[in-house]
Design a protein around this motif. Structure first.
Motif, PDB file in Angstrom:
ATOM      1  N   HIS A  71     -46.141 -15.893 -45.363  1.00 22.65           N
ATOM      2  CA  HIS A  71     -45.262 -15.016 -44.565  1.00 22.65           C
ATOM      3  C   HIS A  71     -43.814 -15.337 -44.909  1.00 22.65           C
ATOM      4  O   HIS A  71     -43.551 -16.229 -45.716  1.00 22.65           O
ATOM      5  N   HIS A  73     -41.131 -17.262 -44.069  1.00 24.03           N
ATOM      6  CA  HIS A  73     -40.975 -18.470 -43.252  1.00 24.03           C
ATOM      7  C   HIS A  73     -39.598 -18.528 -42.614  1.00 24.03           C
ATOM      8  O   HIS A  73     -38.599 -18.107 -43.218  1.00 24.03           O
ATOM      9  N   ALA A  74     -39.557 -19.128 -41.421  1.00 25.63           N
ATOM     10  CA  ALA A  74     -38.286 -19.281 -40.715  1.00 25.63           C
ATOM     11  C   ALA A  74     -37.832 -20.736 -40.677  1.00 25.63           C
ATOM     12  O   ALA A  74     -36.781 -21.041 -40.134  1.00 25.63           O
ATOM     13  N   ASP A  75     -38.626 -21.625 -41.256  1.00 27.25           N
ATOM     14  CA  ASP A  75     -38.313 -23.054 -41.141  1.00 27.25           C
ATOM     15  C   ASP A  75     -37.939 -23.696 -42.453  1.00 27.25           C
ATOM     16  O   ASP A  75     -37.479 -24.824 -42.483  1.00 27.25           O
ATOM     17  N   HIS A 146     -47.946 -14.559 -35.394  1.00 27.33           N
ATOM     18  CA  HIS A 146     -46.702 -15.327 -35.563  1.00 27.33           C
ATOM     19  C   HIS A 146     -45.601 -14.383 -36.031  1.00 27.33           C
ATOM     20  O   HIS A 146     -44.492 -14.387 -35.499  1.00 27.33           O
ATOM     21  N   ASP A 163     -49.204 -19.678 -40.880  1.00 27.77           N
ATOM     22  CA  ASP A 163     -48.799 -20.023 -39.513  1.00 27.77           C
ATOM     23  C   ASP A 163     -49.710 -19.343 -38.506  1.00 27.77           C
ATOM     24  O   ASP A 163     -49.360 -18.336 -37.877  1.00 27.77           O
ATOM     25  N   HIS A 205     -48.306 -26.257 -41.793  1.00 24.15           N
ATOM     26  CA  HIS A 205     -47.412 -27.252 -41.175  1.00 24.15           C
ATOM     27  C   HIS A 205     -48.229 -28.308 -40.452  1.00 24.15           C
ATOM     28  O   HIS A 205     -49.371 -28.063 -40.067  1.00 24.15           O
TER      29      HIS A 205
HETATM   30 FE   LIG Z   1     -43.610 -19.572 -40.011  1.00 21.91          FE
END
Ligand SMILES: [Fe+2]
Length: 287
Positions: A71, A73-75, A146, A163, A205
């Motif tokens: 996806h 990612h936001a991190d 997510h 996620d 993660h």
């Molecule tokens: Fe994510």
């Protein structure tokens, strides 16, 4: 069932796993969720995490067919474009990525010709689409919740879950980003957990308690028995209530703003400005 070989790498700065999956030494492989190092205070990019993966790919003499993103990612920033420039492979993500691109094109006021149908990627997977990695057969699974565009990849006897699930004692992914939906995540996870109990699940993660080491892989059986949010017996309504209560306590990920700007471009940086420098924006009071 073919047994996929997997080598996992953990990036401690962002708690992210990158996985290399391959059929045999000297054969074909794919990289799942590569990381680009980003030091925010100095605005500096580095390639230490990605280079470790590249060194492994070269040592095993693998031909990389795919670079698979689960996806946007936001991190962490995606290392996909850098990795492709070194070892090839087609960069792919889920078909629904356009929905995420539309939201963030607006938030970041991106250039008018920024494409919001995923054309930055080499391939967009549909739900249920079959593909191959050398001798391994694979299926893309759309697992929204997510984000609306999350994918998992079932490759041989292993699933790269993205996620959705975290290790059983950590639980599940948050559902409070734009387009997130706890009810959808429940259904996506139950779909993964309907696979045979011995199916290997590779994590995106881990955020382990101090007394245990990071856990790259577990099984459908372990998740069904022990996942603190969604083990067998937890109803959809119970899960949604639990997930929403937890999400209300979470702050935004440290790297969400730079990450999204790079990751919706398939790991490419925004275009340089007239002075030759690339900038990442910080929208004020807009997220
Ligand atoms: Fe994510």
């Amino acid at each position: 069932m073919q047994v996929a070989q997997v080598q996992s790498f953990f990036d401690p700065d962002t708690s992210t796993f990158t996985h290399v999956i391959y059929d045999k030494v000297g054969g074909h492989g794919a990289v799942v969720d590569p990381v680009l190092d980003f030091e925010q205070s100095g605005g500096r990019i580095a390639h230490e995490a990605a280079d470790k993966v590249i060194d492994f790919v070269k040592a095993q003499s693998l031909t990389i067919d795919w670079i698979l993103e689960t996806h946007a990612h936001a991190d962490h920033l995606s290392g996909a474009a850098y990795m492709q420039s070194r070892i090839g492979g087609r960069i792919a993500i889920g078909r629904e990525i356009g929905r995420v691109q539309k939201v963030f094109k607006s938030l970041f006021n991106l250039e008018p010709d920024f494409d919001t149908q995923g054309q930055q990627f080499d391939h967009l997977f549909d739900d249920g689409e079959a593909f191959a990695i050398g001798e391994l057969t694979a299926v893309a699974m759309h697992v929204p919740g997510h984000t609306p565009a999350d994918m998992a990849y079932r490759i041989g006897d292993a699933v790269f879950v993205g996620d959705t699930l975290f290790p059983p004692d950590v639980g599940t992914a948050r559902c409070d980003f734009p387009g997130g939906d706890a009810r959808q995540l429940y259904r996506s996870v139950r779909q993964i957990l309907s696979l045979p109990a011995e199916t290997r699940l590779y994590m995106c993660h881990d955020y382990p308690p101090t007394e245990r080491a990071v856990e790259a892989v577990n099984t459908v059986g372990a998740q069904r028995a022990h996942n603190i949010h969604i083990q067998d017996g937890v109803t959809e309504d119970e899960f949604v209530a639990r997930r929403q209560a937890r999400d209300a306590t979470l702050s935004m990920p440290r790297l969400i703003l730079p990450s999204i700007q790079v990751n919706i471009r398939a790991g490419h940086l925004p275009l340089a400005e007239a002075n030759g420098t690339v900038y990442l924006k910080v929208p004020v009071n807009a997220l």
